[in-house]
Design an enzyme around this catalytic site. Structure first.
Site, PDB file in Angstrom:
ATOM      1  N   LYS A  13      16.532 -31.496 -34.134  1.00 18.96           N
ATOM      2  CA  LYS A  13      16.152 -31.667 -35.934  1.00 18.96           C
ATOM      3  C   LYS A  13      18.324 -31.351 -37.169  1.00 18.96           C
ATOM      4  O   LYS A  13      17.864 -31.735 -37.493  1.00 18.96           O
ATOM      5  CB  LYS A  13      15.289 -30.372 -36.198  1.00 18.96           C
ATOM      6  CG  LYS A  13      14.292 -31.388 -35.915  1.00 18.96           C
ATOM      7  CD  LYS A  13      12.783 -30.748 -36.607  1.00 18.96           C
ATOM      8  CE  LYS A  13      12.787 -29.332 -36.056  1.00 18.96           C
ATOM      9  NZ  LYS A  13      12.244 -29.068 -34.528  1.00 18.96           N
ATOM     10  N   ARG A  88       4.905 -26.796 -41.706  1.00 17.45           N
ATOM     11  CA  ARG A  88       4.899 -26.857 -40.196  1.00 17.45           C
ATOM     12  C   ARG A  88       3.530 -26.395 -39.709  1.00 17.45           C
ATOM     13  O   ARG A  88       2.793 -26.029 -38.661  1.00 17.45           O
ATOM     14  CB  ARG A  88       5.580 -25.283 -39.849  1.00 17.45           C
ATOM     15  CG  ARG A  88       6.460 -25.537 -38.644  1.00 17.45           C
ATOM     16  CD  ARG A  88       7.761 -24.234 -39.243  1.00 17.45           C
ATOM     17  NE  ARG A  88       8.798 -24.316 -37.558  1.00 17.45           N
ATOM     18  CZ  ARG A  88       9.753 -24.269 -37.403  1.00 17.45           C
ATOM     19  NH1 ARG A  88      10.364 -24.733 -38.881  1.00 17.45           N
ATOM     20  NH2 ARG A  88      10.725 -24.418 -36.656  1.00 17.45           N
ATOM     21  N   ARG A 127      22.199 -23.693 -26.498  1.00 18.54           N
ATOM     22  CA  ARG A 127      22.349 -23.229 -27.813  1.00 18.54           C
ATOM     23  C   ARG A 127      21.947 -21.173 -27.734  1.00 18.54           C
ATOM     24  O   ARG A 127      22.923 -20.729 -28.779  1.00 18.54           O
ATOM     25  CB  ARG A 127      21.085 -23.203 -29.080  1.00 18.54           C
ATOM     26  CG  ARG A 127      21.036 -22.998 -29.899  1.00 18.54           C
ATOM     27  CD  ARG A 127      20.597 -24.214 -31.271  1.00 18.54           C
ATOM     28  NE  ARG A 127      19.152 -23.334 -30.934  1.00 18.54           N
ATOM     29  CZ  ARG A 127      18.537 -24.074 -32.182  1.00 18.54           C
ATOM     30  NH1 ARG A 127      18.193 -24.972 -32.303  1.00 18.54           N
ATOM     31  NH2 ARG A 127      16.843 -23.716 -31.748  1.00 18.54           N
ATOM     32  N   ARG A 133      21.345 -17.373 -31.205  1.00 18.84           N
ATOM     33  CA  ARG A 133      20.498 -16.834 -32.147  1.00 18.84           C
ATOM     34  C   ARG A 133      19.653 -16.283 -31.578  1.00 18.84           C
ATOM     35  O   ARG A 133      18.559 -16.217 -30.477  1.00 18.84           O
ATOM     36  CB  ARG A 133      19.691 -18.311 -33.067  1.00 18.84           C
ATOM     37  CG  ARG A 133      19.882 -18.868 -34.404  1.00 18.84           C
ATOM     38  CD  ARG A 133      18.984 -20.410 -33.732  1.00 18.84           C
ATOM     39  NE  ARG A 133      18.499 -19.544 -33.767  1.00 18.84           N
ATOM     40  CZ  ARG A 133      16.940 -21.229 -34.434  1.00 18.84           C
ATOM     41  NH1 ARG A 133      17.561 -22.366 -34.668  1.00 18.84           N
ATOM     42  NH2 ARG A 133      15.670 -21.098 -34.991  1.00 18.84           N
ATOM     43  N   ARG A 144       7.575 -20.222 -29.322  1.00 18.33           N
ATOM     44  CA  ARG A 144       8.053 -21.428 -30.418  1.00 18.33           C
ATOM     45  C   ARG A 144       6.980 -22.649 -30.262  1.00 18.33           C
ATOM     46  O   ARG A 144       6.659 -23.815 -30.981  1.00 18.33           O
ATOM     47  CB  ARG A 144       9.655 -21.758 -30.918  1.00 18.33           C
ATOM     48  CG  ARG A 144       9.667 -20.325 -32.026  1.00 18.33           C
ATOM     49  CD  ARG A 144      11.206 -19.771 -31.074  1.00 18.33           C
ATOM     50  NE  ARG A 144      12.320 -21.074 -32.924  1.00 18.33           N
ATOM     51  CZ  ARG A 144      13.468 -21.182 -31.419  1.00 18.33           C
ATOM     52  NH1 ARG A 144      13.929 -20.481 -31.031  1.00 18.33           N
ATOM     53  NH2 ARG A 144      13.992 -22.035 -32.403  1.00 18.33           N
TER      54      ARG A 144
END
Ligand code: AMP
Length: 187
Positions: A13, A88, A127, A133, A144
């Site tokens: 996204k 969300r 990532r 992160r 998640r």
């Protein structure tokens, strides 16, 4: 052009939002990125949301909606916007409808990425290694996904019923997916 970009964590996204935002000259508004900026700047809001994000849980709707409402009333959104990571929950989708009604504008399209789960997990671990992160560790990633499936995925039906959902095959390279999006948006 006013659009949402939806899909599970790791679906691409953020990457695709940046490209679409450049193509259409509209701001890309990511609630996750806004929250990360608050955390980095050690604001009051940052202090509230950092522990929630670390666990992979959702920030309460009232907090998220207030931040988004504030952002959507800034003048750069006049030509349109692309929302990444909002709404969300059903409550957030309802709140978005109200904000847009107040602004007297409609959503044009909701893009949804389909990517198989194994690919998603591999992308997210990659990532994590690159960006560092703090919510890209394995336990948080799992949480998640659960949150996405339980709270966010049901929203797709809502937008499908409104006839504005466009499903995109999110497998392949960044450029391949981007080309599919542009093709779909032409229709
Ligand atoms: P993202 O960058 O979109 O993956 O978001 C990172 C984290 O920020 C999420 O796991 C949530 O903790 C929080 N967050 C981002 N957007 C929302 C939202 N719309 N509602 C609640 N929490 C959010």
């Amino acid at each position: 052009m006013r659009m949402l970009i939806m899909g599970p964590p790791g679906a691409g996204k953020g990457t695709q939002s940046k490209k679409i935002s450049q193509d259409f000259g509209i701001p890309e508004i990511s609630t996750g990125a806004l929250f990360r900026t608050h955390v980095a700047n050690q604001t009051e809001l940052g202090a509230i949301v950092s522990a929630i994000m670390e666990k992979g849980e959702l920030v309460p709707d009232a907090v998220t909606v207030a931040m988004l409402d504030d952002r959507l009333t800034q003048p750069d959104t006049a030509p349109g916007f692309l929302l990444d990571g909002f709404p969300r929950t059903v409550a957030q989708a309802d709140a978005l409808d109200q904000i847009l009604a107040t602004l007297d504008v409609d959503l044009d399209v909701v893009l949804s990425f389909n990517v198989d789960q194994e690919t998603l997990i591999q992308r997210m671990l990659k990532r994590a290694a690159i960006e560092g992160r703090s919510d890209d560790n394995e336990e948080t990633i799992r949480r998640r996904f659960e949150v996405y499936t339980a709270q966010t995925e049901p929203l797709l039906a809502l937008y499908r019923d409104r006839g504005i959902l466009v499903e995109i095959d999110g497998m392949g390279t960044v450029d391949e997916v981007h080309a599919r999006i542009m093709e779909a948006l032409k229709k």
